[in-house]
Design a protein around this motif. Structure first.
Motif, PDB file in Angstrom:
ATOM      1  N   SER A 122       0.810  -1.222   0.000  1.00 33.40           N
ATOM      2  CA  SER A 122       0.000   0.000   0.000  1.00 33.40           C
ATOM      3  C   SER A 122       0.840   1.267   0.000  1.00 33.40           C
ATOM      4  O   SER A 122       0.393   2.318  -0.470  1.00 33.40           O
ATOM      5  N   VAL A 123       2.050   1.176   0.532  1.00 32.00           N
ATOM      6  CA  VAL A 123       2.907   2.366   0.659  1.00 32.00           C
ATOM      7  C   VAL A 123       4.126   2.192  -0.233  1.00 32.00           C
ATOM      8  O   VAL A 123       4.746   1.136  -0.261  1.00 32.00           O
ATOM      9  N   GLY A 124       4.480   3.213  -0.960  1.00 29.46           N
ATOM     10  CA  GLY A 124       5.657   3.147  -1.820  1.00 29.46           C
ATOM     11  C   GLY A 124       6.836   3.887  -1.218  1.00 29.46           C
ATOM     12  O   GLY A 124       6.833   4.286  -0.051  1.00 29.46           O
ATOM     13  N   GLY A 125       7.854   4.058  -2.020  1.00 24.70           N
ATOM     14  CA  GLY A 125       9.011   4.823  -1.589  1.00 24.70           C
ATOM     15  C   GLY A 125       9.880   4.094  -0.588  1.00 24.70           C
ATOM     16  O   GLY A 125       9.861   2.875  -0.459  1.00 24.70           O
ATOM     17  N   THR A 126      10.638   4.887   0.160  1.00 25.78           N
ATOM     18  CA  THR A 126      11.585   4.337   1.129  1.00 25.78           C
ATOM     19  C   THR A 126      10.883   3.581   2.243  1.00 25.78           C
ATOM     20  O   THR A 126      11.339   2.510   2.669  1.00 25.78           O
ATOM     21  N   LEU A 127       9.741   4.117   2.704  1.00 20.92           N
ATOM     22  CA  LEU A 127       9.007   3.463   3.785  1.00 20.92           C
ATOM     23  C   LEU A 127       8.498   2.091   3.342  1.00 20.92           C
ATOM     24  O   LEU A 127       8.569   1.114   4.099  1.00 20.92           O
ATOM     25  N   GLY A 128       8.026   2.033   2.116  1.00 24.86           N
ATOM     26  CA  GLY A 128       7.574   0.746   1.584  1.00 24.86           C
ATOM     27  C   GLY A 128       8.704  -0.259   1.504  1.00 24.86           C
ATOM     28  O   GLY A 128       8.516  -1.457   1.765  1.00 24.86           O
ATOM     29  N   PHE A 129       9.908   0.211   1.149  1.00 24.46           N
ATOM     30  CA  PHE A 129      11.073  -0.674   1.082  1.00 24.46           C
ATOM     31  C   PHE A 129      11.433  -1.211   2.462  1.00 24.46           C
ATOM     32  O   PHE A 129      11.787  -2.383   2.614  1.00 24.46           O
ATOM     33  N   VAL A 130      11.320  -0.339   3.481  1.00 26.77           N
ATOM     34  CA  VAL A 130      11.592  -0.772   4.859  1.00 26.77           C
ATOM     35  C   VAL A 130      10.603  -1.853   5.282  1.00 26.77           C
ATOM     36  O   VAL A 130      10.979  -2.876   5.875  1.00 26.77           O
ATOM     37  N   PHE A 131       9.320  -1.647   4.967  1.00 25.52           N
ATOM     38  CA  PHE A 131       8.305  -2.645   5.287  1.00 25.52           C
ATOM     39  C   PHE A 131       8.605  -3.975   4.581  1.00 25.52           C
ATOM     40  O   PHE A 131       8.404  -5.062   5.149  1.00 25.52           O
ATOM     41  N   GLU A 132       9.080  -3.894   3.369  1.00 28.65           N
ATOM     42  CA  GLU A 132       9.390  -5.100   2.598  1.00 28.65           C
ATOM     43  C   GLU A 132      10.545  -5.875   3.238  1.00 28.65           C
ATOM     44  O   GLU A 132      10.515  -7.120   3.315  1.00 28.65           O
ATOM     45  N   ILE A 133      11.557  -5.151   3.700  1.00 26.26           N
ATOM     46  CA  ILE A 133      12.691  -5.797   4.366  1.00 26.26           C
ATOM     47  C   ILE A 133      12.238  -6.481   5.654  1.00 26.26           C
ATOM     48  O   ILE A 133      12.615  -7.631   5.933  1.00 26.26           O
ATOM     49  N   VAL A 134      11.413  -5.774   6.435  1.00 26.63           N
ATOM     50  CA  VAL A 134      10.924  -6.344   7.695  1.00 26.63           C
ATOM     51  C   VAL A 134      10.077  -7.579   7.412  1.00 26.63           C
ATOM     52  O   VAL A 134      10.166  -8.599   8.118  1.00 26.63           O
ATOM     53  N   ALA A 135       9.257  -7.508   6.361  1.00 26.96           N
ATOM     54  CA  ALA A 135       8.427  -8.660   5.997  1.00 26.96           C
ATOM     55  C   ALA A 135       9.281  -9.856   5.607  1.00 26.96           C
ATOM     56  O   ALA A 135       8.975 -11.000   5.976  1.00 26.96           O
ATOM     57  N   ALA A 136      10.355  -9.608   4.863  1.00 29.15           N
ATOM     58  CA  ALA A 136      11.244 -10.697   4.449  1.00 29.15           C
ATOM     59  C   ALA A 136      11.918 -11.351   5.655  1.00 29.15           C
ATOM     60  O   ALA A 136      12.000 -12.591   5.747  1.00 29.15           O
ATOM     61  N   ILE A 137      12.386 -10.528   6.588  1.00 30.06           N
ATOM     62  CA  ILE A 137      13.031 -11.066   7.797  1.00 30.06           C
ATOM     63  C   ILE A 137      12.030 -11.873   8.622  1.00 30.06           C
ATOM     64  O   ILE A 137      12.344 -12.970   9.110  1.00 30.06           O
ATOM     65  N   ALA A 138      10.807 -11.336   8.767  1.00 30.83           N
ATOM     66  CA  ALA A 138       9.776 -12.040   9.532  1.00 30.83           C
ATOM     67  C   ALA A 138       9.420 -13.372   8.865  1.00 30.83           C
ATOM     68  O   ALA A 138       9.178 -14.372   9.550  1.00 30.83           O
ATOM     69  N   SER A 139       9.408 -13.400   7.541  1.00 30.13           N
ATOM     70  CA  SER A 139       9.102 -14.623   6.812  1.00 30.13           C
ATOM     71  C   SER A 139      10.146 -15.705   7.071  1.00 30.13           C
ATOM     72  O   SER A 139       9.812 -16.874   7.307  1.00 30.13           O
ATOM     73  N   VAL A 140      11.411 -15.302   7.044  1.00 33.70           N
ATOM     74  CA  VAL A 140      12.494 -16.257   7.298  1.00 33.70           C
ATOM     75  C   VAL A 140      12.425 -16.770   8.732  1.00 33.70           C
ATOM     76  O   VAL A 140      12.540 -17.989   8.977  1.00 33.70           O
ATOM     77  N   MET A 141      12.230 -15.877   9.689  1.00 32.57           N
ATOM     78  CA  MET A 141      12.168 -16.281  11.087  1.00 32.57           C
ATOM     79  C   MET A 141      10.979 -17.209  11.342  1.00 32.57           C
ATOM     80  O   MET A 141      11.072 -18.170  12.107  1.00 32.57           O
ATOM     81  N   TYR A 142       9.858 -16.895  10.692  1.00 31.68           N
ATOM     82  CA  TYR A 142       8.687 -17.760  10.827  1.00 31.68           C
ATOM     83  C   TYR A 142       9.014 -19.174  10.376  1.00 31.68           C
ATOM     84  O   TYR A 142       8.735 -20.150  11.087  1.00 31.68           O
ATOM     85  N   MET A 143       9.607 -19.276   9.188  1.00 32.00           N
ATOM     86  CA  MET A 143       9.852 -20.608   8.626  1.00 32.00           C
ATOM     87  C   MET A 143      10.823 -21.412   9.489  1.00 32.00           C
ATOM     88  O   MET A 143      10.628 -22.614   9.704  1.00 32.00           O
ATOM     89  N   LEU A 144      11.862 -20.771   9.990  1.00 35.57           N
ATOM     90  CA  LEU A 144      12.830 -21.479  10.824  1.00 35.57           C
ATOM     91  C   LEU A 144      12.199 -21.946  12.129  1.00 35.57           C
ATOM     92  O   LEU A 144      12.396 -23.100  12.557  1.00 35.57           O
ATOM     93  N   LYS A 145      11.437 -21.065  12.780  1.00 35.15           N
ATOM     94  CA  LYS A 145      10.775 -21.440  14.031  1.00 35.15           C
ATOM     95  C   LYS A 145       9.708 -22.507  13.790  1.00 35.15           C
ATOM     96  O   LYS A 145       9.564 -23.458  14.573  1.00 35.15           O
ATOM     97  N   PHE A 146       8.977 -22.353  12.691  1.00 34.23           N
ATOM     98  CA  PHE A 146       7.896 -23.278  12.389  1.00 34.23           C
ATOM     99  C   PHE A 146       8.434 -24.684  12.110  1.00 34.23           C
ATOM    100  O   PHE A 146       7.921 -25.679  12.633  1.00 34.23           O
ATOM    101  N   ALA A 147       9.476 -24.769  11.288  1.00 33.67           N
ATOM    102  CA  ALA A 147      10.054 -26.079  10.964  1.00 33.67           C
ATOM    103  C   ALA A 147      10.625 -26.749  12.211  1.00 33.67           C
ATOM    104  O   ALA A 147      10.491 -27.966  12.395  1.00 33.67           O
ATOM    105  N   THR A 148      11.253 -25.956  13.083  1.00 29.97           N
ATOM    106  CA  THR A 148      11.783 -26.501  14.331  1.00 29.97           C
ATOM    107  C   THR A 148      10.671 -27.048  15.215  1.00 29.97           C
ATOM    108  O   THR A 148      10.788 -28.138  15.790  1.00 29.97           O
TER     109      THR A 148
END
Length: 258
Positions: free
Chosen positions: A146-172
């Motif tokens: 929904s948000v573009g620009g630099t703020l949108g990029f920050v949200f995208e990075i946080v989402a990517a990190i959360a996705s990785v952490m989810y998968m590692l915790k979930f698989a464990t």
């Protein structure tokens, strides 16, 4: 004269001597072994708890599988509507409205899935952390869409990190849930976690390599290949969740009968 009882004993003695009768010694009766009632009750309670736990896991895993299938269906619909909106200008306004509705549904699905995973935290703590990371990923994904620009990029990075952490915790957590149930499923989930870890190491390395002038083209091709690998990993995860539900149900039925 001897008493009658004594005469009987004397006669019996001479009879044994004459006939070579061997008198059998009375056998000692061993005291019957018995189990402590508290131990029996303890084992029964543990048995019932195991049946209940496996039943809960089976139902929750099936719910997670169905939610993921629903999310994939919404993604397919989104792609089709986006293609229609780009091809036919007359549909763009209607498509935009529908896409907004689908985005809200996708977010609701993410929250629902995260809550199901979080609810299993009573059995393994990693499920609770995995559920929180999944919901965070859903929220950040909705924001950067929904948000573009630099703020949108920050949200995208946080989402990517959360996705990785989810998968590692979930698989464990999934691997741990099969302890004392099905060792081969625990090993399979552990293998999935390792492959996923190596996958994201490769993503990070190739992403950094894309900024190097000489290695940029090679890194771009590598990232394209990894995008296909990401789809394969997602399919593998869904299949494993479905299989986990079935194995838990089979085990619950088996130990219930036993």
């Amino acid at each position: 004269m001897y008493p009658d009882s004594q005469e009987d004993e004397i006669d019996l003695f001479f009879k044994e001597q004459e006939e070579g009768f061997v008198k059998k010694e009375p056998q000692e009766v061993e005291p019957q072994s018995y189990e402590d009632e508290r131990e029996v009750m303890k084992r029964r309670i543990e048995h019932e708890e195991k049946v209940a736990r496996c039943t809960v896991f089976s139902k929750k895993y099936m719910t997670m599988f169905l939610i993921l299938i629903g999310g994939i269906a919404l993604s397919v619909v989104t792609l089709i509507l986006t293609a229609l909106g780009l091809s036919f200008s007359s549909f763009r306004s209607s498509v935009s409205t529908i896409l907004v509705i689908i985005s809200f549904l996708s977010f609701a699905i993410s929250v629902g899935y995260g809550l199901v995973v979080y609810s299993l935290g009573n059995y393994h703590y990693e499920f609770r952390a995995a559920g929180l990371f999944y919901m965070l990923n859903g929220a950040m994904s909705a924001l950067y869409n929904s948000v573009g620009g630099t703020l949108g990029f920050v949200f995208e990075i946080v989402a990517a990190i959360a996705s990785v952490m989810y998968m590692l915790k979930f698989a464990t957590a999934m691997s741990a849930s099969f302890d004392n149930v099905a060792t081969y499923m625990a090993i399979t989930w552990e293998t999935f976690r390792k492959v996923y870890t190596y996958f994201y190491y490769a993503v990070i390395i190739l992403t950094l390599g894309s900024f190097v002038p000489v290695l940029g083209l090679i890194a771009a091709v590598g990232l394209l290949v990894l995008s296909v690998v990401a789809i394969a990993l997602s399919i593998w995860q869904i299949i494993l969740i479905l299989r986990s539900s079935r194995v838990m149900k089979q085990y619950a039925d088996a130990i219930f009968v036993g």
